[in-house]
Design an enzyme around this catalytic site. Structure first.
Site, PDB file in Angstrom:
ATOM      1  N   GLU A 121       0.827  -1.218   0.000  1.00  0.00           N
ATOM      2  CA  GLU A 121       0.000   0.000   0.000  1.00  0.00           C
ATOM      3  C   GLU A 121       0.857   1.263   0.000  1.00  0.00           C
ATOM      4  OE1 GLU A 121      -2.850  -0.514   3.187  1.00  0.00           O
ATOM      5  OE2 GLU A 121      -3.948  -2.020   2.008  1.00  0.00           O
ATOM      6  N   GLU A 156      -2.142  -9.940  -5.964  1.00  0.00           N
ATOM      7  CA  GLU A 156      -2.172 -10.736  -7.198  1.00  0.00           C
ATOM      8  C   GLU A 156      -1.315 -10.102  -8.283  1.00  0.00           C
ATOM      9  OE1 GLU A 156      -4.642  -9.735  -5.337  1.00  0.00           O
ATOM     10  OE2 GLU A 156      -6.352 -11.089  -5.364  1.00  0.00           O
TER      11      GLU A 156
END
Ligand code: THU
Length: 160
Positions: free
Chosen positions: A63, A74
């Site tokens: 993040e 992913e």
């Protein structure tokens, strides 16, 4: 007027029902949650892919204070795998998540952007990717690839 019905085949199973190979990939995804950088959402996602050279690549969500600059587990995993092993097809992908309360009982499905990237990876190598979504209570196995999670998807065929 005609109606189109699109079906998705998803196997629901418990952890004990995984094959040894799938268990290994799922455990890699679960372990990858430990490397997640999720200081804002506190939602730690791990992913692992198996390549056709038998290498397993792990990744996690990363993040950023500028939220859209972060990336899901992913895509982190697929982009790294494809950068390091551009010649090796991705055969399978496992996804797992946990929060402060521990691992999630139900599987978490990939977001739309990740589905699109999984689709591109399938196209790139001409091979469907087996997708395993892990939950401690139950897990989903999608044998036929991302199309099951993405009806009417847009891919390179439309650009021809
Ligand atoms: N996230 C993933 O990494 N994969 C998913 O499939 C869903 C969401 C991440 C993005 C963000 O860091 C956090 O989970 C909360 O959305």
């Amino acid at each position: 007027m005609k109606e189109l019905t699109i079906e998705a085949k998803i196997k629901v199973c418990a952890y004990d029902e995984f094959s040894a190979e799938d268990k290994q990939l799922v455990d890699a995804a679960r372990a990858a949650t430990a490397n997640s950088y999720a200081v804002y959402s506190k939602f730690n996602v791990g992913a692992a892919v198996r390549l056709d050279n038998d290498v397993i690549v792990k990744g996690s969500n990363q993040e950023n204070a500028a939220y859209p600059s972060g990336l899901c587990a992913e895509r982190t995993t697929l982009f790294w795998a494809n950068s390091q092993y551009p010649e090796n097809a991705v055969l399978a992908m496992a996804i797992a998540a946990r929060t402060d309360k521990g691992e999630l009982p139900m599987p978490i499905p990939p977001c739309g952007a990740c589905r699109q990237v999984i689709l591109e990876t399938e196209k790139r190598f001409g091979k469907a990717i087996k997708i395993i979504l892990f939950g401690t209570k139950e897990s989903y196995i999608i044998e036929d690839g991302i199309k099951a999670l993405m009806p009417l998807s847009f891919d390179s065929a439309f650009l021809e």
